[in-house]
Design an enzyme around this catalytic site. Structure first.
Site, PDB file in Angstrom:
ATOM      1  N   ASP A  13      63.523  41.724  31.160  1.00 40.81           N
ATOM      2  CA  ASP A  13      63.660  42.322  29.835  1.00 40.81           C
ATOM      3  C   ASP A  13      64.875  41.674  29.189  1.00 40.81           C
ATOM      4  O   ASP A  13      66.006  41.906  29.602  1.00 40.81           O
ATOM      5  CB  ASP A  13      63.845  43.841  29.988  1.00 40.81           C
ATOM      6  CG  ASP A  13      63.970  44.548  28.644  1.00 40.81           C
ATOM      7  OD1 ASP A  13      64.217  43.864  27.636  1.00 40.81           O
ATOM      8  OD2 ASP A  13      63.837  45.786  28.625  1.00 40.81           O
ATOM      9  N   TYR A 230      72.191  53.261  35.266  1.00 39.69           N
ATOM     10  CA  TYR A 230      70.833  53.050  34.763  1.00 39.69           C
ATOM     11  C   TYR A 230      70.747  51.839  33.845  1.00 39.69           C
ATOM     12  O   TYR A 230      71.509  51.712  32.912  1.00 39.69           O
ATOM     13  CB  TYR A 230      70.326  54.276  33.994  1.00 39.69           C
ATOM     14  CG  TYR A 230      68.938  54.038  33.463  1.00 39.69           C
ATOM     15  CD1 TYR A 230      67.833  54.231  34.284  1.00 39.69           C
ATOM     16  CD2 TYR A 230      68.735  53.541  32.189  1.00 39.69           C
ATOM     17  CE1 TYR A 230      66.568  53.956  33.834  1.00 39.69           C
ATOM     18  CE2 TYR A 230      67.455  53.264  31.734  1.00 39.69           C
ATOM     19  CZ  TYR A 230      66.377  53.478  32.555  1.00 39.69           C
ATOM     20  OH  TYR A 230      65.127  53.192  32.099  1.00 39.69           O
ATOM     21  N   LYS A 233      63.968  50.818  34.356  1.00 40.34           N
ATOM     22  CA  LYS A 233      63.218  50.823  35.617  1.00 40.34           C
ATOM     23  C   LYS A 233      62.867  49.383  35.985  1.00 40.34           C
ATOM     24  O   LYS A 233      62.903  48.493  35.146  1.00 40.34           O
ATOM     25  CB  LYS A 233      61.930  51.638  35.441  1.00 40.34           C
ATOM     26  CG  LYS A 233      62.170  53.134  35.458  1.00 40.34           C
ATOM     27  CD  LYS A 233      62.299  53.657  36.865  1.00 40.34           C
ATOM     28  CE  LYS A 233      62.704  55.125  36.826  1.00 40.34           C
ATOM     29  NZ  LYS A 233      63.422  55.547  38.014  1.00 40.34           N
TER      30      LYS A 233
HETATM   31  C1  F6R Z   1      62.699  53.244  29.884  1.00 39.15           C
HETATM   32  C2  F6R Z   1      63.199  52.668  28.644  1.00 39.15           C
HETATM   33  C3  F6R Z   1      63.297  53.531  27.437  1.00 39.15           C
HETATM   34  C4  F6R Z   1      64.754  53.868  27.123  1.00 39.15           C
HETATM   35  C5  F6R Z   1      64.857  54.766  25.895  1.00 39.15           C
HETATM   36  C6  F6R Z   1      66.301  55.020  25.481  1.00 39.15           C
HETATM   37  O1  F6R Z   1      62.653  52.279  30.891  1.00 39.15           O
HETATM   38  O2  F6R Z   1      63.585  51.533  28.568  1.00 39.15           O
HETATM   39  O3  F6R Z   1      62.525  54.692  27.578  1.00 39.15           O
HETATM   40  O4  F6R Z   1      65.370  54.464  28.220  1.00 39.15           O
HETATM   41  O5  F6R Z   1      64.186  54.198  24.804  1.00 39.15           O
HETATM   42  O6  F6R Z   1      66.924  53.796  25.281  1.00 39.15           O
HETATM   43  P1  F6R Z   1      68.387  53.630  24.647  1.00 39.15           P
HETATM   44  O7  F6R Z   1      69.333  54.411  25.493  1.00 39.15           O
HETATM   45  O8  F6R Z   1      68.592  52.152  24.737  1.00 39.15           O
HETATM   46  O9  F6R Z   1      68.317  54.139  23.242  1.00 39.15           O
HETATM   47 MG    MG Z   2      60.356  47.023  30.710  1.00 43.39          MG
HETATM   48 MG    MG Z   3      63.278  47.736  29.256  1.00 41.18          MG
END
Ligand code: F6R
Ligand code: MG
Ligand code: MG
Length: 373
Positions: A13, A230, A233
Site C-alpha cells: 500500500d 497499527y 492489516k
Molecule cells: C483498514 C484501513 C481503513 C482505515 C480507516 C481509517 O485496513 O486501512 O479502514 O483504518 O479508513 O484510516 P485513517 O486513520 O487513515 O483515517
Molecule cells: Mg490494503
Molecule cells: Mg491500506
C-alpha cells in the site's frame, strides 16, 4: 537438470485515492513502466500489474529464485517511486506500508507482502493468484484448508489417485514466530485446531505429500509486529498451482462460492464478510469494505506468463463470473447484519486484536475512576 521458474507476487500500500480505497492510474503507470524496463533488461521475463483496493500488486515471473535481491530491489524501488508520486499528488496514506527507509536485500519484514514460489514447470502449469484487501493472512486459512484437505470440497482427494497421499501444510505461529508442518489427512484435526485460530496461526506453504511438489504459498506477515503500532492489516496474497494431480481450477475456486467472515474491514478492527470480486470491483467502499478478494488465473510456460499474439500476458479474471453472485449477495447480507451491531462484539474484534484502537487511552483516562466492587 530442469529449468526452474519463479513466480513472485509482491504488494504494498503506497497510497490511494479518496481514502484507503483504490490505487489510482498514475501509480499503476509507474509500476508498469518499471516492470516493462526490467523485462527489457532481462531481469524478469513477464509481469502483470494490478491492484486490489489500496494495494499495488506486482506479479513477476523470472528465473532468479525466491528472495532474489535484484527482484526485491525492483519491487522496493517501484514502491518508493510510486509512494513519492502519491506524496506529490497528496494521495491518501502515501508510503503507508514502507516501514523502513533503507533497503537491505529483501522486502520481507519491511512492510510489503510477499508470496514467492519456485517451480519446475510441469507439461502445463495452471496458476491461480489470490489477493485480498482489508483483511489479514488468516483469511486464507479456510479456503486453503478446503482446497487441499477437505474431501467434501476437492473431489480429487477421493477420486484422483495422484492426490491419494494428501497434502502437507506449513503453519506459522505469528505470536511465537515458530512454524510447524502438518500432514493431511493424518493430522487434519490438529491442523484445524491450529488454523481455525485465524488471528494467530496462518498457512504459509502447501506441498503434495507423496512427492513434496510445492502447491501453494501465502504471504504471512504481521505489519503491526513490524511497526509496533497499527499500520493497516496485512492484506494477503497467495499463489496456488492447479490441475493434473493437484486440485482442479474449480476446486480452487469453489470455496469462494460462499462468503465467510474474516478479520479486518474498518480500521482493521472488525469481523467482516469476504466478497469475491472482479478486478474492476476490487475497491473498498462500505465501512471501508467489505473485505474483497480477486482471483487471477494464468499459465506459466517456458519461464513466462503465457501471452497472446501481441505479447500481452493472458490473465483470467476468475471472479468475474455470475457463479460468484451468490457469495457477493451473502457478503452484503452478512455485512448489513454485522453493522447493525455497531461497536459491540462480536462485530468488533476482541480488544487484543484491535490493532487500531483508542481503547488503551480510554482505559488509561478512566483508570483512577474505577473503584473496587
Ligand atoms: C483498514 C484501513 C481503513 C482505515 C480507516 C481509517 O485496513 O486501512 O479502514 O483504518 O479508513 O484510516 P485513517 O486513520 O487513515 O483515517
Ligand atoms: Mg490494503
Ligand atoms: Mg491500506
Amino acid at each position: 537438470m530442469l529449468e526452474k521458474t519463479t513466480i513472485s507476487l509482491i504488494k504494498c500500500d503506497v497510497g490511494s485515492l479518496a481514502g484507503h480505497h483504490v490505487v489510482p492510474k498514475p501509480l499503476l503507470n509507474i509500476a508498469e513502466k518499471n516492470l516493462r524496463t526490467a523485462k527489457k533488461e532481462g531481469l524478469i521475463n513477464s509481469y502483470y500489474v494490478f491492484n486490489v483496493g489500496d494495494d499495488l500488486q506486482l506479479l513477476m515471473v523470472h528465473g532468479r529464485g525466491e528472495a532474489n535481491p535484484d527482484i526485491h530491489k525492483l519491487a522496493w524501488d517501484t514502491f518508493r517511486e510510486a509512494a513519492n508520486k502519491a506524496l506529490e499528488l497528496k494521495l491518501y496514506g502515501a508510503g503507508q506500508d514502507l516501514l523502513k527507509t533503507a533497503f537491505s536485500g529483501n522486502v520481507r519484514g519491511m512492510g510489503p507482502g510477499v508470496a514467492e514460489m519456485e517451480i519446475e514447470e510441469r507439461g502445463s502449469d495452471p496458476i491461480v493468484v489470490l489477493a485480498a484487501d482489508k483483511t489479514s493472512a488468516g483469511a486464507l486459512n479456510l479456503p486453503l484448508f478446503r482446497i487441499f484437505a477437505d474431501p467434501m470440497n476437492t473431489a480429487g482427494l477421493i477420486i484422483d489417485p495422484n492426490m491419494a497421499g494428501g497434502f502437507k501444510f506449513e503453519v506459522l505461529d505469528t505470536v511465537e514466530n515458530m512454524k510447524i508442518v502438518l500432514k493431511c489427512p493424518a493430522e487434519m484435526y490438529e491442523l484445524i485446531a491450529l488454523i481455525g485460530t485465524v488471528q494467530r496461526y496462518m498457512v504459509s506453504r502447501v506441498w503434495r505429500a507423496r512427492d513434496d511438489l510445492i502447491c501453494a504459498v501465502g504471504s504471512v506477515t504481521r505489519l503491526s509486529k513490524i511497526a509496533g503500532k497499527y499500520v493497516g492489516k496485512d492484506d494477503p496474497v497467495a499463489i496456488i498451482r492447479a490441475q493434473h494431480g493437484l486440485p482442479a481450477l474449480g476446486e480452487v475456486l469453489v470455496p469462494f462460492m460462499h462468503s465467510y467472515l474474516v478479520e479486518g474491514w474498518m480500521r482493521g478492527s472488525h469481523w467482516g464478510p469476504l466478497m469475491p470480486v472482479k478486478l474492476k470491483d476490487a475497491k473498498c467502499t462500505v465501512f471501508d469494505g467489505p473485505p474483497r478478494i480477486v482471483a487471477l488465473g494464468f499459465q506459466v510456460a517456458n519461464g513466462q506468463i503465457a501471452s497472446d499474439d501481441d505479447g500481452k500476458p493472458m490473465m483470467a479474471d476468475l471472479f468475474n463470473d455470475p457463479a460468484f453472485a451468490l457469495a457477493r449477495r451473502e457478503a452484503l447480507e452478512y455485512a448489513s447484519n454485522l453493522r447493525r451491531m455497531g461497536e459491540f462484539e462480536p462485530a468488533r474484534l476482541g480488544i487484543e486484536e484491535m490493532e487500531y484502537t483508542t481503547l488503551p487511552q480510554i482505559l488509561k483516562k478512566l483508570k483512577e475512576r474505577f473503584k473496587p466492587t
